[in-house]
Write an enzyme that holds these catalytic residues in place. Structure first.
Site, PDB file in Angstrom:
ATOM      1  N   HIS A  99      -3.188  -1.316  -3.676  1.00  0.00           N
ATOM      2  CA  HIS A  99      -2.585  -0.962  -2.397  1.00  0.00           C
ATOM      3  C   HIS A  99      -2.100  -2.204  -1.665  1.00  0.00           C
ATOM      4  CE1 HIS A  99      -1.848   0.644   1.506  1.00  0.00           C
ATOM      5  NE2 HIS A  99      -2.963   0.210   2.051  1.00  0.00           N
ATOM      6  N   ASP A 130       1.439   1.199  -6.075  1.00  0.00           N
ATOM      7  CA  ASP A 130       1.815   0.010  -5.314  1.00  0.00           C
ATOM      8  C   ASP A 130       1.732  -1.185  -6.259  1.00  0.00           C
ATOM      9  OD1 ASP A 130       1.923   1.421  -2.805  1.00  0.00           O
ATOM     10  OD2 ASP A 130      -0.265   1.397  -2.787  1.00  0.00           O
ATOM     11  N   HIS A 189      -0.121  10.225  -4.523  1.00  0.00           N
ATOM     12  CA  HIS A 189      -0.142   8.951  -3.807  1.00  0.00           C
ATOM     13  C   HIS A 189      -1.243   8.052  -4.365  1.00  0.00           C
ATOM     14  CE1 HIS A 189      -0.985   6.723   0.162  1.00  0.00           C
ATOM     15  NE2 HIS A 189       0.215   6.337  -0.213  1.00  0.00           N
ATOM     16  N   GLU A 216       6.355   1.500  -5.722  1.00  0.00           N
ATOM     17  CA  GLU A 216       6.514   0.789  -4.456  1.00  0.00           C
ATOM     18  C   GLU A 216       6.344  -0.711  -4.659  1.00  0.00           C
ATOM     19  OE1 GLU A 216       4.761   0.274   0.065  1.00  0.00           O
ATOM     20  OE2 GLU A 216       4.135   2.027  -1.110  1.00  0.00           O
ATOM     21  N   GLU A 249       2.735   7.596  -7.607  1.00  0.00           N
ATOM     22  CA  GLU A 249       3.225   6.455  -6.839  1.00  0.00           C
ATOM     23  C   GLU A 249       2.252   5.293  -6.915  1.00  0.00           C
ATOM     24  OE1 GLU A 249       3.491   4.322  -2.701  1.00  0.00           O
ATOM     25  OE2 GLU A 249       1.844   5.451  -3.596  1.00  0.00           O
TER      26      GLU A 249
END
Length: 361
Positions: A82, A69, A40, A172, A67
């Site tokens: 983020h 952002d 993450h 994401e 992952e």
């Protein structure tokens, strides 16, 4: 993904704090152990999130995927943060030349004050250094503050291509409706950067968002990927709110039998807040598993959940250990409970711990 809180079992040996069913025609992250362990924002439990060091550590720990952002700059360069508000994850406040950029904006219904990526060019953002977002919880990680600059999406793609083994990318897309409203269409920018980097038809790619509209737009641009819809435990998606206001359909409606059946026609999977996976009592004690994994699988959807974290702050009350919010609690009990649910993948700040829990099942 946002921060979240959360079983029972025997005590386990604590490691030192700070140690280091799909639609068949659609692509996947490639061969790997199941459930997938997805780092993450990199190994963000040990290094500042989205830093080069965090991703390199995730690769070294054996994560199946990472992952990032994704948000844009003013000149349309995609960067890894983020949020588009960066005062908590960079040293921007210490740059007097950018003092006038401080602003208050409403992003997806929330008023935020700080510095925003869309108010900077990439050349300007490249002068900043990244720092730990949760310094009180992750003091060891703060020793890496200032060591790395902000990464672009293209930087991470190059790192993945040079990783020496297949590592998946679960990208994401953040605040798509908001960025569309200010002339920064993320579907267009994302597709263009993937094509330029040779990632438009790569089996390692999964695309996720809390907004269905942008997933549909990216797929419409010919990007071959697995598409995963992120589902909050409450509220409604920002794209629906922008379109329908107070009448916007809630996330809760998406996980009803009819909602899951509709999603199965639109996406390959869902990714849920772990609170939607676990049963808890009124005092916050983790009791066991709910049924969302089985219900989603019955409709042919894969299921991910977020976020596995070892610190007491993020565990059920019955899994915490004395020593405060930052101390690691009985993380193994929670991690193994979640991994035993039949879930297809988990997001973890400490990917090595999730891999260990998977191995010990």
């Amino acid at each position: 993904m946002d921060d979240e809180n959360a079983t029972t079992g025997q005590p386990i040996e604590e490691r030192p704090h700070g140690e280091v069913a799909r639609h068949p025609a659609r692509p996947s992250l490639g061969p790997a152990s199941r459930p997938l362990v997805i780092a993450h924002r990199g190994a963000s439990g040990y290094r500042p999130e989205h830093s080069r060091a965090a991703y390199e550590l995730a690769f070294a720990m054996g994560a199946d995927a990472v992952e990032p952002d994704i948000v844009p700059t003013r000149d349309g360069v995609l960067v890894l943060r983020h949020e588009n508000e960066i005062s908590g994850t960079t040293d921007v406040a210490e740059h007097p030349e950018f003092a006038s950029r401080r602003a208050t904006k409403t992003i997806d219904g929330i008023a935020l004050t700080g510095w925003f990526t869309e108010d900077f060019t990439w050349a300007e953002l490249s002068t900043l250094r990244v720092r730990e977002r949760l310094p009180k919880l992750r003091d060891a990680s703060t020793t890496f503050d200032g060591a790395d600059g902000i990464l672009r999406l293209t930087d991470l793609l190059a790192m993945l291509d040079a990783a020496g083994r297949p590592v998946g990318l679960v990208a994401e897309i953040k605040h798509a409706a908001y960025f569309e409203s200010i002339g920064l269409p993320l579907d267009e920018l994302f597709a263009a950067e993937l094509r330029q980097a040779g990632w438009a038809n790569d089996e390692r790619l999964t695309v996720e968002s809390f907004e269905l509209d942008v997933l549909h737009l990216i797929r419409g641009r010919g990007i071959r990927a697995s598409y995963v819809y992120l589902v909050e435990a409450s509220g409604a998606p920002a794209d629906r709110v922008a379109r329908d206001g107070d009448a916007a359909r809630a996330y809760a409606d998406d996980v009803t039998p009819n909602g899951l059946a509709e999603l199965a026609l639109l996406v390959d999977g869902i990714s849920v807040d772990k609170r939607m996976l676990l049963r808890a009592d009124a005092d916050g004690n983790t009791l066991g598993l709910g049924t969302i994994v089985e219900r989603a699988h019955a409709h042919g959807l894969t299921v991910f959940c977020w976020t596995l974290r070892a610190e007491n702050r993020f565990l059920g009350k019955n899994l915490r250990r004395p020593g405060g919010a930052a101390r690691w609690g009985n993380w193994l009990e929670e991690f193994q409970l979640i991994l035993s649910s039949g879930i297809d993948g988990v997001f973890a700040d400490q990917p090595d711990l999730a891999i260990e829990a998977r191995a010990r099942l």
